[in-house]
Design an enzyme around this catalytic site. Structure first.
Site, PDB file in Angstrom:
ATOM      1  NE  ARG A 122      42.371  53.215  41.499  1.00  0.00           N
ATOM      2  CZ  ARG A 122      43.033  52.957  42.610  1.00  0.00           C
ATOM      3  NH1 ARG A 122      43.932  51.991  42.635  1.00  0.00           N
ATOM      4  NH2 ARG A 122      42.802  53.654  43.696  1.00  0.00           N
TER       5      ARG A 122
ATOM      6  CE  LYS B  39      41.893  49.687  61.717  1.00  0.00           C
ATOM      7  NZ  LYS B  39      43.268  49.697  61.159  1.00  0.00           N
TER       8      LYS B  39
ATOM      9  N   GLY C 243      38.336  54.444  48.840  1.00  0.00           N
ATOM     10  CA  GLY C 243      38.158  53.263  48.003  1.00  0.00           C
ATOM     11  C   GLY C 243      36.787  52.639  48.157  1.00  0.00           C
TER      12      GLY C 243
ATOM     13  N   GLY D 192      43.684  56.935  49.874  1.00  0.00           N
ATOM     14  CA  GLY D 192      44.684  57.482  50.796  1.00  0.00           C
ATOM     15  C   GLY D 192      45.158  58.861  50.367  1.00  0.00           C
TER      16      GLY D 192
HETATM   17  P1  ADP Z   1      36.968  54.056  52.535  1.00  0.00           P
HETATM   18  O1  ADP Z   1      37.724  52.970  51.781  1.00  0.00           O
HETATM   19  O2  ADP Z   1      35.816  54.582  51.754  1.00  0.00           O
HETATM   20  O3  ADP Z   1      37.896  55.107  53.037  1.00  0.00           O
HETATM   21  P2  ADP Z   1      37.108  52.546  54.994  1.00  0.00           P
HETATM   22  O4  ADP Z   1      38.148  51.658  54.388  1.00  0.00           O
HETATM   23  O5  ADP Z   1      37.528  53.473  56.066  1.00  0.00           O
HETATM   24  O6  ADP Z   1      36.329  53.349  53.839  1.00  0.00           O
HETATM   25  O7  ADP Z   1      35.958  51.649  55.650  1.00  0.00           O
HETATM   26  C1  ADP Z   1      35.215  50.744  54.909  1.00  0.00           C
HETATM   27  C2  ADP Z   1      34.827  49.572  55.736  1.00  0.00           C
HETATM   28  O8  ADP Z   1      34.124  49.961  56.920  1.00  0.00           O
HETATM   29  C3  ADP Z   1      33.895  48.650  54.974  1.00  0.00           C
HETATM   30  O9  ADP Z   1      34.536  47.412  54.769  1.00  0.00           O
HETATM   31  C4  ADP Z   1      32.679  48.531  55.884  1.00  0.00           C
HETATM   32  O10 ADP Z   1      32.159  47.205  55.943  1.00  0.00           O
HETATM   33  C5  ADP Z   1      33.233  48.937  57.237  1.00  0.00           C
HETATM   34  N1  ADP Z   1      32.177  49.379  58.142  1.00  0.00           N
HETATM   35  C6  ADP Z   1      31.314  50.402  57.990  1.00  0.00           C
HETATM   36  N2  ADP Z   1      30.431  50.450  59.009  1.00  0.00           N
HETATM   37  C7  ADP Z   1      30.742  49.433  59.841  1.00  0.00           C
HETATM   38  C8  ADP Z   1      30.196  48.959  61.064  1.00  0.00           C
HETATM   39  N3  ADP Z   1      29.155  49.551  61.623  1.00  0.00           N
HETATM   40  N4  ADP Z   1      30.777  47.869  61.638  1.00  0.00           N
HETATM   41  C9  ADP Z   1      31.833  47.277  61.058  1.00  0.00           C
HETATM   42  N5  ADP Z   1      32.390  47.671  59.903  1.00  0.00           N
HETATM   43  C10 ADP Z   1      31.851  48.748  59.290  1.00  0.00           C
HETATM   44 MG    MG Z   2      38.883  51.276  52.457  1.00  0.00          MG
END
Ligand code: ADP
Ligand code: MG
Length: 396
Positions: free
Chosen positions: A39, A201, A354, A377
């Site tokens: 960053r 989620k 992230g 976000g």
């Molecule tokens: P980003 O930061 O890219 O937006 P998120 O914060 O929504 O992504 O999600 C990332 C998290 O989702 C990671 O910590 C990863 O371990 C978890 N994750 C991905 N697939 C699974 C799964 N099948 N079961 C549990 N956790 C998962």
């Molecule tokens: Mg995340």
């Protein structure tokens, strides 16, 4: 809905002026050291240009989520790393916040051409309240204001939105690049346009899913999110992570995809284990028939092939959210395979989020993706079709 134009550095006269710059130096720290300075590097284009154009710089950022002064979240180590990157001494004074009396005196004493790093903006409780009194103090530090903190643009805080109302304000080069890249997805994506969504989620991603449903030709869903969709289709997902209260939402998305003729792809199979632990025994099962006692932790080999096939020929791809628990091998395979596919694709590719950004960097593929967003976000809110308060205030 084309994005409105924001003012940029091209619209600002900065020679011989004091320029107050909001950066996003909310970097990962470990043992008081900067762990990853991506960053900081991302802001160098703006900072270097401003210095070359004869500006004196006063920088501000938040770091972490302190409630008041927190010695472990001071900006000192960041000022030092920035100095190394710029090849100069960056002025820094540890204070109780960017607006304290000693901070004000420190800024007033800044020599022409210098770079000063203010203390963590969130040490001051007025920051997140967008308190005008704090914005006025900050505005006093500059003749003009530049916002290069895309990652903070979805929050109306004193150092992002409030202060921008009080000075001639423009977007920095990073902010400009982020808005251009994400704007391309919303305005004129070359088709076919595929969206890959993963992560933990459904509830985090539902807004963006609903909005991109009207824009995308193909939607690929992986990560823990996929299991809530499996439930919506009447599948069995064993002990996989699900959001039971989102099953109705997932049903609705499936119905919408059908009605809008969007190809929605769920992972056919999953890499499963009895627990999330290193060296655990793994097995492959259909994602809609995961035995009790096992949980799906990554998309399986058949799903990887199907995803790769669906991406072939796409001209635009947006990806948010890892497809499995990429932090732990071997559950990183789906994420890495898709990242490699994206890197090799003759398409305009954007990664936001992230964890997905970190995954692309960890795989060494960031250079082969057209744009890796610095704002998780903020990028999602923009793609949800929302107006970001930190951006709206910079519109021409
Ligand atoms: P980003 O930061 O890219 O937006 P998120 O914060 O929504 O992504 O999600 C990332 C998290 O989702 C990671 O910590 C990863 O371990 C978890 N994750 C991905 N697939 C699974 C799964 N099948 N079961 C549990 N956790 C998962
Ligand atoms: Mg995340």
């Amino acid at each position: 809905m084309p994005a409105k134009k924001v003012r940029t550095l091209d619209d600002l006269d900065v020679a011989g002026k004091r320029v107050l710059v909001r950066v996003d130096f909310n970097v990962p720290m470990r043992d008081g050291q900067v762990q990853d300075d991506s960053r900081i590097r991302a802001a160098l284009a703006t900072l270097t240009e401003l210095r070359q154009r004869g500006a004196t710089l006063v920088l501000m950022s938040h770091l972490g989520r302190p409630k008041g002064v927190d010695a472990s979240l001071r900006m000192g180590p960041i000022a030092e790393r920035l100095g190394e990157r710029l090849g100069i001494d960056v002025r820094y004074l540890a204070t109780d916040g960017p607006g304290s009396a000693d901070a004000q005196a420190f800024v007033a004493a800044a020599p022409s051409g210098s770079v000063t790093m203010l203390e963590n903006t969130r040490f001051d409780p007025r920051e997140t309240k967008n308190d005008p009194a704090m914005s006025r103090i900050l505005a006093g530090y500059g003749d003009v204001y530049v916002d290069d903190a895309f990652g903070s643009a979805h929050r109306a805080h004193a150092s992002t939105e409030g202060v921008a109302r009080l000075l001639p304000a423009a977007a920095g080069r990073l902010m400009e690049a982020e808005l251009r890249a994400l704007g391309t997805l919303l305005d004129e994506p070359a088709r076919p346009f595929a969206v890959i969504l993963g992560g933990s989620k459904v509830s985090d991603k539902i807004g963006v899913l609903a909005h991109l449903m009207d824009l995308a030709d193909r939607i690929l869903i992986g990560g823990a999110m996929a299991y809530t969709f499996m439930l919506a289709r009447g599948g069995q997902v064993g002990n996989s992570r699900v959001e039971v209260d989102q099953v109705g939402v997932a049903e609705d998305i499936l119905a919408q995809a059908k009605a809008k003729n969007v190809q929605l792809l769920l992972p056919i199979d999953s890499v499963c284990a009895a627990e999330l632990a290193a060296g655990v025994e793994v097995s492959i099962h259909p994602s809609a028939a995961i035995p009790d006692g096992l949980l799906g932790l990554d998309i399986g080999p058949a799903a990887i092939s199907a995803f790769q096939e669906a991406l072939q020929g796409c001209r635009t791809v947006f990806w948010n959210g890892p497809l499995g628990v990429f932090e732990m091998s071997p559950f990183d395979r789906g994420t890495v395979a898709v990242a490699e596919t994206l890197a090799a694709l003759d398409a305009y590719t954007v990664v936001g989020g992230g964890d997905s950004g970190a995954a692309v960097h960890a795989a060494g593929l960031a250079d082969r993706i057209d744009h890796v967003s610095t704002g998780g976000g903020a990028s999602l809110e923009l793609l949800e079709g929302r107006v970001l308060p930190g951006v709206a205030v910079l519109e021409a």
